[in-house]
Motif scaffolding. Structure first.
Motif, short mmCIF file in Angstrom:
data_model
loop_
_atom_site.label_atom_id
_atom_site.label_comp_id
_atom_site.label_asym_id
_atom_site.label_seq_id
_atom_site.Cartn_x
_atom_site.Cartn_y
_atom_site.Cartn_z
N ALA A 189 -8.62 53.33 -37.14
CA ALA A 189 -7.17 53.45 -37.06
C ALA A 189 -6.63 52.56 -35.95
CB ALA A 189 -6.77 54.90 -36.82
N THR A 190 -6.59 51.26 -36.22
CA THR A 190 -6.05 50.33 -35.25
C THR A 190 -4.99 49.48 -35.90
OG1 THR A 190 -7.79 48.75 -35.77
CG2 THR A 190 -8.17 50.22 -33.90
N ALA A 191 -3.95 49.16 -35.13
CA ALA A 191 -2.89 48.33 -35.65
C ALA A 191 -3.33 46.88 -35.72
CB ALA A 191 -1.65 48.46 -34.76
N GLY A 192 -2.79 46.17 -36.70
CA GLY A 192 -3.16 44.78 -36.88
C GLY A 192 -2.44 43.88 -35.89
N PRO A 193 -2.84 42.61 -35.85
CA PRO A 193 -2.24 41.69 -34.88
C PRO A 193 -0.85 41.21 -35.28
CG PRO A 193 -3.87 40.55 -36.21
CD PRO A 193 -3.93 42.00 -36.63
N ALA A 228 7.13 46.31 -35.19
CA ALA A 228 5.92 47.11 -34.95
C ALA A 228 4.71 46.28 -35.35
CB ALA A 228 5.97 48.42 -35.73
N HIS A 229 3.61 46.51 -34.64
CA HIS A 229 2.37 45.81 -34.97
C HIS A 229 1.73 46.46 -36.19
CE1 HIS A 229 2.39 43.20 -31.56
NE2 HIS A 229 2.37 44.19 -30.69
N GLY A 230 1.15 45.65 -37.06
CA GLY A 230 0.45 46.21 -38.20
C GLY A 230 0.38 45.26 -39.36
N TYR A 235 2.48 48.60 -44.46
CA TYR A 235 3.81 49.14 -44.15
C TYR A 235 4.66 49.25 -45.41
CZ TYR A 235 3.39 49.10 -39.04
OH TYR A 235 3.03 49.37 -37.74
N GLU A 236 4.59 48.24 -46.26
CA GLU A 236 5.37 48.29 -47.51
C GLU A 236 4.90 49.44 -48.39
OE1 GLU A 236 6.50 45.45 -51.36
OE2 GLU A 236 5.62 44.58 -49.54
N ARG A 315 -3.08 55.26 -39.08
CA ARG A 315 -3.85 54.02 -38.91
C ARG A 315 -3.11 53.05 -37.99
NH1 ARG A 315 -7.30 50.21 -40.33
NH2 ARG A 315 -6.52 48.14 -40.89
N HIS A 316 -1.79 53.10 -38.00
CA HIS A 316 -0.99 52.23 -37.14
C HIS A 316 -0.53 52.95 -35.87
CE1 HIS A 316 -0.83 50.06 -41.00
NE2 HIS A 316 -0.63 48.98 -40.27
#
Length: 344
Positions: A189-193, A228-230, A235-236, A315-316
């Motif tokens: 569960a980590t946000a993307g760059p 927001a990062h992700g 997100y969509e 996850r984000h």
């Protein structure tokens, strides 16, 4: 060797035997012959060596039995833990009433076993629910095709094809949701760059969302970009699931709101439908949960949309909750705010 001694330190009998005055000072010389000294040294060494060996053996024995006694609870914990299997993870270790580190170890192992038991039970429920959901459209599809093949001259083939296509689309949607959940369960569960503007994303979905089945008004209210990062696709998918859920229950209107609050981006999706009972505010995020069981499954979704949306929020590093509302339902998504990208 010599030593100085005062006569008053001796007893009267000794002073009289020596024939000295009571206030005399005496110097006593001790002469030890070399052979005698060596014998005494050897005897002392042998005694000390024997005593040391005996003491070492006794200390080792005491330490061994003390450790064995102290580790008996650990051995009992090991035996019980080894007996735990995937088919029966309900076994628990006995917690010793000692109050030290072994007690903490037993409590930790029991907590871990409980988490494994809960995960196994959840997995079994998930498999059973998935099998049930897959069986329903497959049964409908198979029955429709068998009837059409049995009575080809009386079959309305366009209607049969429409039914088969509808059930196939339902199977496809369910398979895609199951695959997505499997990926979410195995990924960290980590946000993307990447940095995503949720205001722009929500506005685009509001403009492009199809509302042809019944008259609904879908609007997006925002005051500024909200970054927001992700992953943009995730997100969509998250927002689309929330809008799909609102569209199935709304009477006339769906409202999307995006705001920047302190260090958070807060996005809400509200509808004017019947709402959700307070006691079901958390249950609706479980997999395959449908509160309105009487409605048509074809129009009710797979029961995975909100579960996927919450997993994507976690996850984000965000949260997705159902906020109290007098009319309809309002889902609130909170995500850590990202700095505005340079040049925007």
């Amino acid at each position: 060797m010599f030593a100085d001694i005062r006569a008053d330190e001796l007893s009267r009998d000794k002073v009289a035997a020596l024939g000295v005055a009571a206030d005399a000072h005496l110097r006593v010389y001790v002469v030890v012959l070399p052979n005698t000294a060596e014998a005494i040294t050897e005897t002392t060494d042998r005694l000390l060596l024997r005593a040391g060996l005996v003491g070492l053996v006794l200390i080792a024995a005491v330490a061994y039995f003390a450790v064995r006694i102290a580790l008996r609870p650990v051995e009992a914990i090991r035996v019980l833990t080894a007996s735990v299997t995937a088919n029966d993870p309900r076994e628990r270790v006995t917690v010793p009433a000692t109050g030290h580190e072994i007690t903490a170890l037993a409590n930790t192992i029991n907590t871990t076993l409980q988490r494994l038991d809960n995960a196994a039970a959840q997995q079994r429920r998930f498999v059973a629910d998935a099998a049930h959901e897959l069986r329903s459209p497959l049964t409908t599809l198979l029955a429709s095709l068998e009837v059409a093949l049995a009575y080809p001259e009386r079959t309305d083939w366009p209607a049969a094809a429409t039914t088969a296509a509808r059930q196939t689309r339902r199977l496809q949607a369910l398979a895609e949701d199951l695959l997505l959940l499997a990926r979410l369960d195995t990924r960290t569960a980590t946000a993307g760059p990447e940095t995503v503007d949720l205001t722009a994303l929500a506005s685009r979905l509001a403009e492009q969302y199809p509302l042809s089945e019944r008259p609904l008004t879908l609007t997006c209210d925002s005051t500024a970009p909200a970054h927001a990062h992700g992953n943009p696709d995730e997100y969509e998918r998250l927002l689309r699931n929330l809008i799909d859920n609102a569209a199935r229950h709304a009477a006339h209107r769906i409202q999307i709101t995006v705001r920047n609050q302190d260090a958070w981006v807060v996005l809400t999706v509200a509808d004017d439908g019947p709402g959700v009972p307070t006691e079901d505010a958390e249950r609706i995020f479980e997999r395959f949960v449908r509160l309105d069981d009487a409605r048509s499954r074809d129009h009710g979704g797979t029961g995975l949309g909100l579960a996927i949306a919450r997993d994507l929020a976690h996850r984000h590093q965000g949260t997705l909750t159902l906020t109290p509302r007098t009319l309809g339902a309002c889902f609130q998504l909170r995500l850590p705010q990202a700095p505005t990208p340079a040049g925007k």
